[in-house]
Scaffold this active site. Structure first.
Site, short mmCIF file in Angstrom:
data_model
loop_
_atom_site.label_atom_id
_atom_site.label_comp_id
_atom_site.label_asym_id
_atom_site.label_seq_id
_atom_site.Cartn_x
_atom_site.Cartn_y
_atom_site.Cartn_z
N ALA A 171 41.18 41.97 23.69
CA ALA A 171 42.45 42.03 24.43
C ALA A 171 42.48 43.25 25.35
CB ALA A 171 43.62 42.08 23.46
N ASP A 172 42.99 43.06 26.56
CA ASP A 172 43.20 44.19 27.46
C ASP A 172 44.69 44.54 27.45
OD1 ASP A 172 44.49 42.36 29.17
OD2 ASP A 172 42.73 42.09 30.41
N SER A 173 45.07 45.53 28.23
CA SER A 173 46.47 45.99 28.20
C SER A 173 47.45 44.90 28.64
CB SER A 173 46.65 47.24 29.04
OG SER A 173 46.25 47.00 30.37
N GLN A 231 47.03 41.65 28.30
CA GLN A 231 47.10 40.67 27.23
C GLN A 231 47.89 41.21 26.03
OE1 GLN A 231 42.84 40.12 27.16
NE2 GLN A 231 43.09 37.96 27.66
#
Length: 82
Positions: free
Chosen positions: A37-39, A41
């Site tokens: 997950a990125d920021s 997401q």
């Protein structure tokens, strides 16, 4: 709702948002390191949890959660649990 039922629903939301299979999401999986997950997401996950459970979470607190089990524990604070 029991913790096990909550875990199933949390994993379902995570799978939908991160486009993963539920079976690939472990209870101790880290959102960033294990699930990718990125920021953006992470924000989507918070919104999806709020929608799924019809709750309004403390966003700053929610974004500090790093694992699936942490999310279950955090969300359980907002729900009546068995």
């Amino acid at each position: 709702m029991t913790k096990d039922e909550l875990l199933v629903k949390v994993k379902s939301v995570i799978a939908r948002v991160l486009k993963l299979r539920e079976n690939d999401i472990g209870e101790e999986a880290n959102f960033i390191f294990d699930l990718g997950a990125d920021s953006r997401q992470s924000l989507e996950l918070v919104a999806a949890f709020e929608e799924e459970f019809d709750i309004e979470m403390d966003e700053d607190g929610a974004l500090e959660i790093q694992t699936v089990s942490g999310a279950v524990d955090f969300i359980s604070q907002y729900l009546p649990m068995d």
